[in-house]
Design an enzyme around this catalytic site. Sequence first.
Site, PDB file in Angstrom:
ATOM      1  N   GLY A  75     -11.178  14.143 -15.476  1.00 17.53           N
ATOM      2  CA  GLY A  75     -11.541  13.632 -16.788  1.00 17.53           C
ATOM      3  C   GLY A  75     -10.406  12.851 -17.429  1.00 17.53           C
ATOM      4  N   SER A  99      -9.941  -5.282   3.845  1.00 16.71           N
ATOM      5  CA  SER A  99     -11.116  -4.579   4.388  1.00 16.71           C
ATOM      6  C   SER A  99     -12.082  -5.566   5.031  1.00 16.71           C
ATOM      7  CB  SER A  99     -11.823  -3.803   3.275  1.00 16.71           C
ATOM      8  OG  SER A  99     -11.033  -2.701   2.853  1.00 16.71           O
ATOM      9  N   GLU A 100     -12.204  -6.755   4.429  1.00 17.16           N
ATOM     10  CA  GLU A 100     -13.100  -7.769   4.980  1.00 17.16           C
ATOM     11  C   GLU A 100     -12.627  -8.256   6.351  1.00 17.16           C
ATOM     12  OE1 GLU A 100     -13.702  -7.117   0.869  1.00 17.16           O
ATOM     13  OE2 GLU A 100     -11.858  -7.763   1.860  1.00 17.16           O
ATOM     14  N   GLU A 148      -1.783  -5.367   5.042  1.00 19.14           N
ATOM     15  CA  GLU A 148      -1.922  -5.209   6.499  1.00 19.14           C
ATOM     16  C   GLU A 148      -3.350  -5.523   6.959  1.00 19.14           C
ATOM     17  OE1 GLU A 148       0.003  -1.997   8.484  1.00 19.14           O
ATOM     18  OE2 GLU A 148       1.509  -1.751   6.906  1.00 19.14           O
ATOM     19  N   THR A 190       2.833 -12.993   6.307  1.00 18.71           N
ATOM     20  CA  THR A 190       2.010 -13.576   5.249  1.00 18.71           C
ATOM     21  C   THR A 190       2.692 -14.737   4.532  1.00 18.71           C
ATOM     22  OG1 THR A 190       0.963 -11.429   4.889  1.00 18.71           O
ATOM     23  CG2 THR A 190       0.714 -13.065   3.145  1.00 18.71           C
TER      24      THR A 190
END
Length: 390
Positions: free
Chosen positions: A339, A366-367, A363, A126
């Site tokens: 709660g 989601s897209e 890693e 990255t």
Amino acid sequence: MDFNLSSDLVEMKKSIRDFVDNTVDPVADQIEREDKIPDHIMKMSKEIGLFGLSIPEKYGGLGIDMVGKCGIYEEIGRTSNGFTTVIGAHTGIGSVGIVEMGNEEQKRKYLPGMASGDLIGAFALTEPSAGSNAVALKTRAVRKGDKYILNGSKHYITNGPIADIFTVMAVTDPSKGAKGITSFIVEKGSKGLIIGKTEEKMGLRGSHSSEIFFEDCEVPVENVLGVEGLGYVNALKILANGRAGLAARNLGSCQKLYELSVKYAHEREQFGKPIFEQQVIQHYLAEIALDVETLRSVTYRVAWMVDQGINVIKEAAMAKLLGSEIYNRIADKAVQIHGGIGYIKEYPIERYYRDARITKIYEGTSEIQKNIIAAQIHKEYLKTVPTVHA
């Protein structure tokens, strides 16, 4: 498909469950406060072989297959996700590249130390302008004699501050796009390698990530990992393997949240009776149980496919996507079941809730997983369409 573990792995899984529940988990709050894995936990993790899960016995590791590794990941996922990430990043994307693509000399040089935990691994892909779109890498590697000279930067590198061995992706031929990327093994202390600041994160306390800079960094030609120009392909293979493992780590956390929620629902009384008797709580727990078992089935199926040598680009993306989405969903329900206590730092639910969020990002977001799945669906469809000749 056979997901059964050998008797030796079953025993190992039990011993690691005991280590996680009775040694690591009691110091989870300390890890959270100090943002550090205690030395005795790291030492014990090395002694029981957690750093050598992926590495063949020939090089000092345990040589566990993917199904077995997921079994171990499921256990370490039951505690501090910071601890889990230190181990998972090393045994997954941090070392798998050398195990799968390294030549014999590279394996003999690096894997024994990585198996013992004396050498920590990290994966450097990255960049500030190249996260999900890895083809946009700007880190360059130019060959000069018997060395490559690397220039550029990486960020969000898990284990960056403690790593000894980096698997680095850099562009060797800008004119070839994805086919112009090459993988390198870069050692800590290499001339021109600079470890930048450690990033402050929302969660994963105890697991540190950092920037990495290459300023005329010298890397020997013999440290090319695999074939020049196949770095992007290597990255996809490494990430696919890592995604199956990440799903298993998420599964462990989901299982722990389920157990905590069931226990609390039976012990917490409201209006003179356990809150478990409220139908809405029963529905939450039923939904959590369903999600856990769904994730377990998908995770181990993908792990089995990896062990059979089957291409799992689509399935690994599915497992990663499902694992992160389910983990976040379960963490949210667990907070609701608990709660106010679920929102208090003194209790573990709040920690899991924060730690879950990164799983939808690192890693591969989601897209991006959906993009990968869709691309594979398209390829599969094209194979079914008859070729039309003019």
